[in-house]
Design a protein around this motif. Structure first.
Motif, PDB file in Angstrom:
ATOM      1  N   SER A  80      31.562  55.048  55.578  1.00  0.00           N
ATOM      2  CA  SER A  80      32.099  56.378  55.857  1.00  0.00           C
ATOM      3  C   SER A  80      31.071  57.461  55.553  1.00  0.00           C
ATOM      4  CB  SER A  80      33.355  56.625  55.019  1.00  0.00           C
ATOM      5  OG  SER A  80      33.011  56.761  53.648  1.00  0.00           O
ATOM      6  N   ASP A  81      31.299  58.649  56.100  1.00  0.00           N
ATOM      7  CA  ASP A  81      30.423  59.781  55.805  1.00  0.00           C
ATOM      8  C   ASP A  81      30.417  60.101  54.316  1.00  0.00           C
ATOM      9  OD1 ASP A  81      29.700  59.993  58.432  1.00  0.00           O
ATOM     10  OD2 ASP A  81      30.853  61.818  58.847  1.00  0.00           O
ATOM     11  N   GLU A  82      31.567  59.964  53.668  1.00  0.00           N
ATOM     12  CA  GLU A  82      31.616  60.260  52.239  1.00  0.00           C
ATOM     13  C   GLU A  82      30.794  59.259  51.432  1.00  0.00           C
ATOM     14  OE1 GLU A  82      32.726  63.061  51.008  1.00  0.00           O
ATOM     15  OE2 GLU A  82      33.115  63.548  53.102  1.00  0.00           O
ATOM     16  N   GLN A  83      30.805  57.999  51.843  1.00  0.00           N
ATOM     17  CA  GLN A  83      29.961  57.011  51.171  1.00  0.00           C
ATOM     18  C   GLN A  83      28.481  57.325  51.384  1.00  0.00           C
ATOM     19  OE1 GLN A  83      31.487  53.442  53.042  1.00  0.00           O
ATOM     20  NE2 GLN A  83      32.656  52.866  51.220  1.00  0.00           N
ATOM     21  N   ILE A  84      28.141  57.726  52.598  1.00  0.00           N
ATOM     22  CA  ILE A  84      26.745  58.076  52.898  1.00  0.00           C
ATOM     23  C   ILE A  84      26.317  59.289  52.074  1.00  0.00           C
ATOM     24  CG2 ILE A  84      25.223  58.956  54.702  1.00  0.00           C
ATOM     25  CD1 ILE A  84      26.888  57.250  56.700  1.00  0.00           C
ATOM     26  N   ALA A  85      27.163  60.313  52.033  1.00  0.00           N
ATOM     27  CA  ALA A  85      26.837  61.515  51.261  1.00  0.00           C
ATOM     28  C   ALA A  85      26.655  61.189  49.785  1.00  0.00           C
ATOM     29  CB  ALA A  85      27.921  62.572  51.448  1.00  0.00           C
ATOM     30  N   ALA A  86      27.537  60.343  49.251  1.00  0.00           N
ATOM     31  CA  ALA A  86      27.437  59.967  47.840  1.00  0.00           C
ATOM     32  C   ALA A  86      26.158  59.178  47.575  1.00  0.00           C
ATOM     33  CB  ALA A  86      28.662  59.153  47.432  1.00  0.00           C
ATOM     34  N   HIS A  87      25.794  58.301  48.518  1.00  0.00           N
ATOM     35  CA  HIS A  87      24.575  57.498  48.333  1.00  0.00           C
ATOM     36  C   HIS A  87      23.358  58.398  48.195  1.00  0.00           C
ATOM     37  CE1 HIS A  87      21.608  54.284  48.911  1.00  0.00           C
ATOM     38  NE2 HIS A  87      21.007  55.119  49.756  1.00  0.00           N
TER      39      HIS A  87
END
Length: 308
Positions: free
Chosen positions: A113-120
């Motif tokens: 997800s975009d949120e996982q990418i942003a957190a990474h």
């Protein structure tokens, strides 16, 4: 050395040379560093996917970085991507202390997800340090991480230390145009864009807004010349040179065997002593080597750099 939002030119992705016993070939590493610089490279990128970074011990990665940085006369960018933020941060700090110009970071296959990418990437920037310049690698074909244009804009807005996009998505050209349009309208901040994919789309990428190339094609001197011709407005000459090299570029871009082709070409050009890869790796059959030699001979009719 400079590495920032206005970076332009050609940053070859360096291979990592090995001896037949699978140890790092330090003499070939020195020769390869000189080869890229003598080709006119603006900078050098090391420890990327092409550099078999995932097959190296941490101590080897640090020593390779130290050796290249000490020898280089151009900026050196170091790939530090790692699912472990501790390992990523340690390598980033070490290479920056050694004099690297910046680092390169990609996502990993577990991001969806975009949120996982942003957190990474938020965690990655915390790990490498907020003041460390870095390039965002967009390579969904291999890494399985899909970065939409809005997601790229979000990452860039969140992290001013990201100074470059290494663009290697397919289809590439429309994505480049969309990013540059967003920047022109004020919807995305400025940053450098260097393109990859072995140079497969280098014929039109400069016209779509790329600032150069960050890729590993075994003729970096030809990439430098193509880039120069484009910047000088010599469109037909740039396309003629690209067309002459396209059969070898295509040969190098084969999934599974591409690195073997690239290392064989680098060996034929005298840049490295041996084309072996660390396991797991693919060895070329005699038939494929003959086909590559045939393409070299054909290319030599139009580009004397291929007359090996």
């Amino acid at each position: 050395m400079s590495f920032g939002i206005e970076t332009k030119g050609v940053y070859p992705i360096a291979a990592t040379p090995f001896r037949p016993d699978m140890s790092v070939d330090w003499d070939s590493l020195d020769r390869l560093t000189d080869f890229y610089q003598d080709a006119g490279a603006t900078g050098i990128t090391i420890l990327g996917i092409l550099g078999e970074a995932g097959k190296l011990e941490p101590e080897e990665s640090r020593e390779i970085a130290a050796r290249v940085i000490a020898r280089a006369r151009v900026p050196v960018v170091v790939g530090v991507s790692n699912p472990s933020f501790a390992a990523m941060g340690r390598l980033a700090r070490e290479v920056m202390d050694l004099g690297a110009a910046g680092v390169m970071i990609a996502g990993h296959a577990g991001l969806r997800s975009d949120e996982q990418i942003a957190a990474h990437f938020r965690n990655a920037v915390d790990a490498i340090g907020q003041d460390t310049p870095w390039a965002l690698q967009d390579y969904p074909l291999t890494l399985s991480v899909v970065l939409s244009v809005p997601m790229i804009g979000r990452i860039m807005a969140d992290h001013p230390s990201c100074v470059m996009l290494k663009a290697e998505d397919w289809p590439q050209l429309e994505k480049l145009s969309a990013i540059r349009a967003a920047q022109a309208s004020g919807g995305m901040r400025p940053f450098s864009i260097l393109t990859a994919n072995g140079g497969m789309f280098l014929d039109f990428e400069p016209e779509r807004g790329s600032d150069g190339a960050m890729t590993g094609y075994a003729f970096p001197d030809a990439l430098v010349e193509m880039d120069r011709l484009h910047r000088e407005g010599q469109r037909d000459a740039a396309h003629d040179l690209f067309d002459a090299h396209l059969p070898l570029i295509r040969m190098e871009q084969q999934q599974g065997v591409g690195l073997a082709v690239r290392k064989y070409l680098l060996m034929r050009r005298g840049a490295i002593a041996c084309d072996i890869q660390r396991r797991p790796g693919t060895a070329l059959t005699p038939r494929v080597r003959e086909e590559i030699d045939y393409l070299l001979a054909r290319l030599a009719r139009k580009d004397p750099r291929a007359a090996i």
